[in-house]
Write a protein that holds these residues in place. Structure first.
Motif, mmCIF file in Angstrom:
data_model
loop_
_atom_site.group_PDB
_atom_site.id
_atom_site.type_symbol
_atom_site.label_atom_id
_atom_site.label_comp_id
_atom_site.label_asym_id
_atom_site.label_seq_id
_atom_site.Cartn_x
_atom_site.Cartn_y
_atom_site.Cartn_z
ATOM 1 N N ILE A 279 0.843 -1.199 0.000
ATOM 2 C CA ILE A 279 0.000 0.000 0.000
ATOM 3 C C ILE A 279 0.876 1.245 0.000
ATOM 4 O O ILE A 279 0.622 2.207 -0.739
ATOM 5 N N ASP A 280 1.934 1.226 0.823
ATOM 6 C CA ASP A 280 2.838 2.372 0.872
ATOM 7 C C ASP A 280 3.544 2.555 -0.467
ATOM 8 O O ASP A 280 3.747 3.688 -0.929
ATOM 9 N N TYR A 281 3.903 1.447 -1.104
ATOM 10 C CA TYR A 281 4.612 1.487 -2.381
ATOM 11 C C TYR A 281 3.781 2.177 -3.463
ATOM 12 O O TYR A 281 4.282 3.039 -4.200
ATOM 13 N N VAL A 282 2.508 1.839 -3.569
ATOM 14 C CA VAL A 282 1.678 2.409 -4.629
ATOM 15 C C VAL A 282 1.277 3.848 -4.330
ATOM 16 O O VAL A 282 0.742 4.539 -5.213
ATOM 17 N N LEU A 283 1.537 4.322 -3.107
ATOM 18 C CA LEU A 283 1.279 5.718 -2.785
ATOM 19 C C LEU A 283 2.476 6.610 -3.108
ATOM 20 O O LEU A 283 2.396 7.829 -2.963
ATOM 21 N N ASP A 284 3.569 6.002 -3.538
ATOM 22 C CA ASP A 284 4.702 6.783 -4.022
ATOM 23 C C ASP A 284 4.258 7.486 -5.308
ATOM 24 O O ASP A 284 3.667 6.848 -6.194
ATOM 25 N N PRO A 285 4.485 8.781 -5.453
ATOM 26 C CA PRO A 285 3.989 9.513 -6.636
ATOM 27 C C PRO A 285 4.372 8.892 -7.972
ATOM 28 O O PRO A 285 3.544 8.856 -8.895
ATOM 29 N N ALA A 286 5.595 8.404 -8.110
ATOM 30 C CA ALA A 286 6.027 7.820 -9.388
ATOM 31 C C ALA A 286 5.276 6.529 -9.689
ATOM 32 O O ALA A 286 4.864 6.272 -10.833
#
Length: 379
Positions: A306-313
């Protein structure tokens, strides 16, 4: 349209011809629920980031490249996908499993999150493991459905509308009123409706200026009379995922969600053939959310994903694939190379006309109306 390599964990016979946005009256029967529970993936794997991550979500809803790249990150894991067609199916599966579904992440629509919390189907999130939560536009956080985002994190924002074939319908369509008029004229017999009771009724109520969430039985009966007698005979299909149909010129007029319509338009050899309409009266809007189900065995990896996909890129890659706003702050400014951005992003003025979806008290009557519309279709 790119094809996602995922495994369908729910048996085909159990998949409903009902959309992702609707919950029918009550949970499915015990026998069906037990069958759903029996299809859960293996729960092998510890609470750490290693091993597999079982994601239970909607079809064509994540970029395969993003899933593959997550496995290579620190704390990442190989992602295994299961797919469902409705919030009802998701809730039934988790309810029957009683914490042993084997899934680590699920993606319910916001309007169903309160029920899932009440049913104790969701784990509380550890915000310390979600530093990228700060990237989400605050407008979509701390909602009435989940104060403090204790159980859910926004994934995608979608809007309903419709597309039409400009080689057949020569006039400009701009409203829901135009939609229903064209369905009875140029698009008669070649119109599709979303397989969603509320979306169909919302479209009609928008067209006549009525409260779309009305629970008045008489008002709903009048809507049924028009939709069953005047619209249903002109309906060719009920479908919630119109992307392939539009790509292959399969409808003249198609009720749809913006992301699915966009996928069809950009996949069509003639990208100018279909036109997306943001109805002038307004439209329904949904928010889907990342959640961790009760009993998840790979909680750390679930938080990491979940944290990974919230990274803007990473969020930008997801947006480019699914065609829905991922609600990360500033995402519109970075999406400069995205095809058909107007199908993804709505202006502040357009947003004022959007209504977040809910589950009305009259849901049972609405589902009954939908059944009658289906029965009268093409007659």
């Amino acid at each position: 349209m790119p094809q996602r390599p995922f495994e369908i964990l729910v048996p085909t016979a159990m998949r409903k011809d009902i959309s992702r946005r609707v919950l029918l009256a009550g949970i499915v029967g015990a026998g069906a629920a037990a069958a759903l529970a029996a299809c859960a993936p293996s729960t092998a794997g510890g609470s750490g980031g290693g091993g597999g991550l079982n994601l239970y979500t909607w079809g064509e809803y994540d970029d395969p490249a993003v899933l593959k790249s997550f496995a290579k990150t620190e704390g990442g894991a190989t992602v295994k996908l299961g797919s469902y067609d409705s919030n009802e199916e998701l809730i039934a599966k988790l309810s029957a499993a009683k914490g042993t579904s084997g899934y680590d992440i699920v993606v319910p629509t916001l309007s169903f999150v309160p029920q899932m919390i009440d049913l104790k189907l969701l784990e509380q999130l550890d915000h310390a493991k979600l530093p990228n939560l700060k990237n989400v536009n605050p407008t979509y956080l701390d909602t009435d459905q989940d104060k403090g985002n204790r159980y859910s994190v926004p994934k995608a924002l979608g809007v309903s509308g419709y597309v039409y074939d400009t080689t057949v319908i020569k006039r400009d369509l701009t409203s829901w009123k135009d939609f229903f008029d064209a369905a009875q004229k140029e698009a008669a017999g070649k119109t599709s409706l979303l397989a969603d009771p509320n979306e169909i009724l919302w479209a009609y109520f928008f067209s006549i200026g009525e409260d779309i969430n009305t629970n008045d039985s008489g008002t709903l009966d009048k809507a049924k009379d028009f939709l069953v007698k005047s619209i249903a005979p002109n309906v060719q299909a009920f479908e919630s995922y119109v992307s392939n149909t539009i790509a292959q010129n399969g409808r003249v007029l198609a009720h749809s969600w913006n992301g699915d319509a966009r996928q069809g338009i950009i996949s069509n050899d003639d990208k100018g053939r279909y036109r997306w309409v943001k109805p002038s009266e307004g439209a329904g809007q949904f928010i889907d959310n990342w959640c961790i189900p009760t009993g998840a065995k790979n909680v750390d990896a679930a938080h990491a994903f979940i944290d990974y996909v919230l990274d803007p890129a990473v969020s930008l890659k997801e947006l480019e694939y699914i065609g829905y706003d991922t609600m990360v702050t500033g995402i519109k400014d970075t999406a400069t190379d995205v095809e058909e951005p107007d199908l993804i992003f709505y202006t502040p003025e357009e947003t004022k006309k959007l209504v977040i979806d809910i589950v009305p008290k009259s849901q049972e009557q609405r589902v009954a109306i939908f059944n009658e519309i289906q029965a009268a279709a093409g007659s």
